[in-house]
Motif scaffolding. Structure first.
Motif: not given
Length: 106
Positions: A67-79
């Motif tokens: 299974r391939h899962f995606g997620f999102e993260y931010s380095t500074g809160g604006e990206d």
């Protein structure tokens, strides 16, 4: 009688597929959260989403679901940046995403 038996077997198979998928998603969530914490970035949306599912052999030869899962993260809160977690069963096979900061030896 045979129809009832076949329908019961199908229902059991679907339940097993559903619960194993949920367990894999929970594992991917923990892995993603830990990777973000270690890299010092913000985990966004508090979840992972399924991108792909395939039937694959593990390095030891056993057939299982990858299974391939995606997620999102931010380095500074604006990206927003995309990360990816690949699990075979509940075992981590690949992680792309936030990297921990380099430790200088100075």
């Amino acid at each position: 009688m045979l129809t009832t038996l076949l329908m019961s077997a199908l229902a059991m198979g679907l339940l097993f597929f559903w619960f194993s998928g949920r367990a894999a998603a929970e594992t991917a969530t923990v892995i993603g959260q830990r990777a973000c914490a270690k890299a010092g970035v913000q985990w966004l949306d508090q979840s992972v989403h399924l991108l792909a599912i395939r039937l694959r052999r593990s390095p030891d030869g056993w057939l299982g679901l990858e299974r391939h899962f995606g997620f999102e993260y931010s380095t500074g809160g604006e990206d927003r940046h995309a990360g990816r977690i690949v699990l075979h069963g509940r075992r981590l096979r690949a992680l792309s995403g936030p990297m921990p900061p380099e430790h200088s030896l100075h």
